[in-house]
Design an enzyme around this catalytic site. Structure first.
Site, PDB file in Angstrom:
ATOM      1  N   SER A  21       1.564 -27.479  45.395  1.00 45.84           N
ATOM      2  CA  SER A  21       1.019 -26.894  44.162  1.00 45.84           C
ATOM      3  C   SER A  21      -0.044 -25.868  44.558  1.00 45.84           C
ATOM      4  O   SER A  21       0.229 -25.003  45.402  1.00 45.84           O
ATOM      5  CB  SER A  21       0.470 -28.008  43.263  1.00 45.84           C
ATOM      6  OG  SER A  21       0.060 -27.476  42.034  1.00 45.84           O
ATOM      7  N   THR A  22      -1.262 -25.979  44.022  1.00 41.75           N
ATOM      8  CA  THR A  22      -2.293 -24.970  44.291  1.00 41.75           C
ATOM      9  C   THR A  22      -2.540 -24.804  45.796  1.00 41.75           C
ATOM     10  O   THR A  22      -2.764 -25.789  46.495  1.00 41.75           O
ATOM     11  CB  THR A  22      -3.621 -25.392  43.612  1.00 41.75           C
ATOM     12  OG1 THR A  22      -3.352 -25.588  42.234  1.00 41.75           O
ATOM     13  CG2 THR A  22      -4.681 -24.324  43.800  1.00 41.75           C
ATOM     14  N   HIS A  28       4.810 -25.797  42.467  1.00 43.82           N
ATOM     15  CA  HIS A  28       4.310 -25.560  41.105  1.00 43.82           C
ATOM     16  C   HIS A  28       3.853 -24.113  41.000  1.00 43.82           C
ATOM     17  O   HIS A  28       3.101 -23.632  41.843  1.00 43.82           O
ATOM     18  CB  HIS A  28       3.097 -26.460  40.800  1.00 43.82           C
ATOM     19  CG  HIS A  28       3.431 -27.909  40.753  1.00 43.82           C
ATOM     20  ND1 HIS A  28       2.473 -28.892  40.839  1.00 43.82           N
ATOM     21  CD2 HIS A  28       4.622 -28.569  40.616  1.00 43.82           C
ATOM     22  CE1 HIS A  28       3.032 -30.089  40.758  1.00 43.82           C
ATOM     23  NE2 HIS A  28       4.354 -29.920  40.636  1.00 43.82           N
ATOM     24  N   MET A  79      -3.258 -29.669  43.055  1.00 43.48           N
ATOM     25  CA  MET A  79      -3.993 -30.454  42.065  1.00 43.48           C
ATOM     26  C   MET A  79      -3.120 -31.587  41.544  1.00 43.48           C
ATOM     27  O   MET A  79      -1.901 -31.460  41.500  1.00 43.48           O
ATOM     28  CB  MET A  79      -4.353 -29.561  40.871  1.00 43.48           C
ATOM     29  CG  MET A  79      -5.600 -28.761  41.047  1.00 43.48           C
ATOM     30  SD  MET A  79      -6.054 -28.007  39.475  1.00 43.48           S
ATOM     31  CE  MET A  79      -4.878 -26.699  39.340  1.00 43.48           C
ATOM     32  N   ASP A 116       1.335 -35.170  41.332  1.00 44.40           N
ATOM     33  CA  ASP A 116       2.794 -35.051  41.361  1.00 44.40           C
ATOM     34  C   ASP A 116       3.283 -35.194  42.798  1.00 44.40           C
ATOM     35  O   ASP A 116       2.722 -34.589  43.724  1.00 44.40           O
ATOM     36  CB  ASP A 116       3.212 -33.671  40.795  1.00 44.40           C
ATOM     37  CG  ASP A 116       4.725 -33.571  40.649  1.00 44.40           C
ATOM     38  OD1 ASP A 116       5.377 -34.620  40.459  1.00 44.40           O
ATOM     39  OD2 ASP A 116       5.243 -32.438  40.743  1.00 44.40           O
TER      40      ASP A 116
END
Ligand code: SF4
Length: 622
Positions: free
Chosen positions: A444-445, A471, A561, A564
């Protein structure tokens, strides 16, 4: 006005019917048309009489004569303009900005002005903007003082010079010192005309004629032309703004619209002599930039007065048919560091429009350049978010959550292409000694940069396919796939429903679809409800790998973040797969790996630097 080919042909030998072909063209008519277009010299026709040749040369000359002041690389070319209004075509040679130095100024003031001329340079849209010449004035009336000033300037700076003196002896003495630099001599009047002509015939110079009004210039320029001197500038002697604009316009109009050769020369303007108020002087100069002056003399220059004039000049003399454009890339401005703001602009010609409307989804290369330069996250603008079905409230929530999360990311200095950390001290990771069939990654991030780094280092003959859920805000995944493909040695594509993944290939979950593998290891895309707000979801991918690949799957959970992927990684570990997570120190946000740690879902925490070697070793044939 330029003569037409059909008019030229009537003046050619035998009324244009000789057609002897000695000029290299099949007919006199062809010669005339080419001559009118400037494509051939008059001398190519040996039968044109000297009188006709002179007449044609005169008719074919540009309506405003090009004049060069100075010599060499710093020479200033002015004139050769062809339109009254910039929007008709373009203005061609921008006016020279001159700085006035009088011979009665204190030595420090003289040195200060020379220094400013040398040092006041501005970088602007890839160009260097600066003043062009020095105007040296004999204010004392003393030839000795004036020549001393000229000598001082000559030894200090190499730039075009304008010499100003009402004392013709002083003017010509100064000219003698710098004749090799082809200076501009001012003023040439009815009183000193013959004296200047005889001096300039020996030592060429540009001369600026001064009259009491436009009409009075005509006999001066005619006499100079008769004497063979055509490097001429005009000063109508205007005393105030109103008469100056009127006179400049009269000269330009007479040259271009009436083809009046006696006024077909560039002009000079003296804001420095029109006011003692510096601000008004700058405003006058600004008007002369748009109203036709070819040389503009200022009493002094400073950053705050010179830069606006130079930018205005650049804008006015930029071809309106070819607006300025910058190459799209990340430009460092004033040595930025990790805390500097990021400014985004576009090549939109009218910059008073809101540029954010230009930076759209169509131009994703800019987004990924920003990520490549260290940006941590990309979010769509509200309008684009709405187009992609995101309600404004959802967008606001995402924006606030992202900004909150980013505010907790420690600022680090990134070295491009360098791994953040080699290995975790005090522990060694060894891959299990069993064959693997598939590598599944969730991020993600902060994921895009580390995924690019990983895929750039994995070999093209990697023995497993790589499935990735990253993401990303809607609309950016395809652009990310292109960036990854450019940086990677592996084949990279967006996953398609039903395809069989190939070894050495990377499959990215597309926007808005969960990615799974089935029992035959085919890829499945599904648009079921988001899981934990995410679609694609890392948990969904990892669970399908746990179920259908079992012990032959490798799961890798990277920076991001939230949580998930943590549950899915646990499912993979329970199914016998090898589960890895990015170490906390190298994560931009350690949410997902930390969540997996809490569930005891991770066999080993690894750094981005050691990942390529471990994955190659784990997937090597055994
Ligand atoms: Fe005509 Fe002169 Fe050319 Fe002969 S050389 S064809 S006369 S233009």
């Amino acid at each position: 006005m330029a003569i037409k080919g059909t008019d030229i042909v009537k003046r050619l030998p035998e009324g244009g019917k000789k057609n002897c072909r000695e000029c290299g063209l099949p007919t006199c008519f062809a010669f005339a048309m080419k001559l009118a277009a400037g494509g051939i010299a008059i001398e190519k026709c040996p039968y044109i009489t000297p009188e006709v040749s002179r007449e044609l040369e005169d008719s074919l000359a540009p309506p405003i004569r090009p004049v060069t002041i100075g010599r060499g690389a710093n020479a200033l070319l002015v004139g050769d303009e062809t339109v009254l209004y910039r929007h008709e075509k373009t203005f061609v040679h921008q006016p020279g900005i001159a700085v006035l130095i009088a011979d009665d100024e204190p030595a420090e003031a003289v040195e200060g002005k020379i220094k400013k001329l040398k040092e006041l340079h501005f970088s602007w849209v890839g160009k260097t903007l600066e003043a062009d010449l020095l105007a040296l004035q004999c204010k004392s009336g003393d030839p000795v003082k004036f020549t001393a000033l000229v000598n001082q300037v000559l030894s200090a700076v190499d730039c075009p010079l304008m010499l100003i003196s009402e004392n013709t002896d002083a003017l010509l003495a100064a000219h003698g010192l710098c004749a090799d630099k082809k200076p501009l001599l001012y003023p040439v009047t009815a009183q000193n005309l013959e004296k200047v002509i005889s001096a300039v015939k020996q030592n060429p110079a540009v001369v600026a004629v001064k009259g009491a009004g436009v009409e009075s210039l005509v006999h001066l320029t005619n006499r100079l032309k008769e004497a063979g001197i055509e490097d001429v500038l005009l000063d109508p002697g205007s005393k105030d703004l109103q008469s100056a604009v009127r006179d400049q316009t009269l000269v330009r109009r007479a040259a271009l619209k009436q083809g009046f050769r006696a006024l077909g020369y560039p002009t000079v303007a003296f804001p420095c002599f029109m006011t003692a108020d510096k601000r008004r002087e700058t405003l006058l100069a600004s008007i002369f930039i748009t109203r036709y002056a070819a040389v503009i003399v200022l009493s002094d220059i400073d950053e705050h007065t010179l830069l606006p004039l130079l930018v205005q000049r650049l804008n006015i003399y930029t071809d309106p048919r070819m607006p300025m454009a910058m190459e799209e890339k990340v430009y460092p401005i004033n040595n930025p560091d990790q805390t500097s703001p990021v400014l985004i602009t576009t090549n939109w010609a009218l910059t008073y429009f809101i540029v954010s409307s230009e930076v759209g989804a169509q131009d994703q290369s800019l987004t990924f350049r920003a990520l490549n330069a260290g940006a941590l996250e990309v979010l769509p603008k509200p309008r684009l978010a709405a187009q992609r079905g995101l309600a404004l409230g959802e967008f606001e929530g995402e924006l606030v959550a992202t900004v909150r999360a980013m505010s907790e990311v420690p600022v680090v200095r990134r070295r491009r292409g360098a791994s953040t950390q080699a290995t975790i001290p005090g522990r060694k990771v060894s891959p299990p000694a069993r064959p693997f069939r598939l590598l599944a990654i969730g991020a993600s991030t902060g994921g895009p940069q580390v995924l690019v780094q990983l895929c750039a280092e994995l070999p093209p003959d990697l023995r497993v396919p790589v499935l990735i859920v990253q993401h990303m805000s809607p609309g950016f995944t395809a652009g990310f796939a292109r960036w990854l493909a450019e940086e990677s040695r592996l084949r990279v594509k967006l996953a398609e429903h039903g395809e069989v993944p190939l070894d050495g290939s990377v499959y990215l979950a597309p926007d808005g679809f969960h990615l799974r593998v089935d029992a035959d290891h085919r890829l499945l895309l599904g648009d079921e409800a988001p899981v934990g707000h995410f679609r694609p979801s890392v948990d969904v991918l990892f669970r399908s790998v746990a179920e259908n690949v079992g012990a032959k799957g490798i799961g890798l959970l990277m920076t991001g973040m939230g949580s998930d992927g943590a549950d899915g990684l646990l499912a993979m570990r329970r199914a016998g797969g090898w589960t890895l997570a990015q170490d906390a120190d190298s994560c931009v946000v350690n949410g997902m790996p930390a969540a997996a740690r809490k569930l005891d879902a991770v066999d080993a925490f690894v750094t981005p630097a050691e990942l390529p070697g471990l994955l190659v070793a784990a997937t090597r044939p055994r």
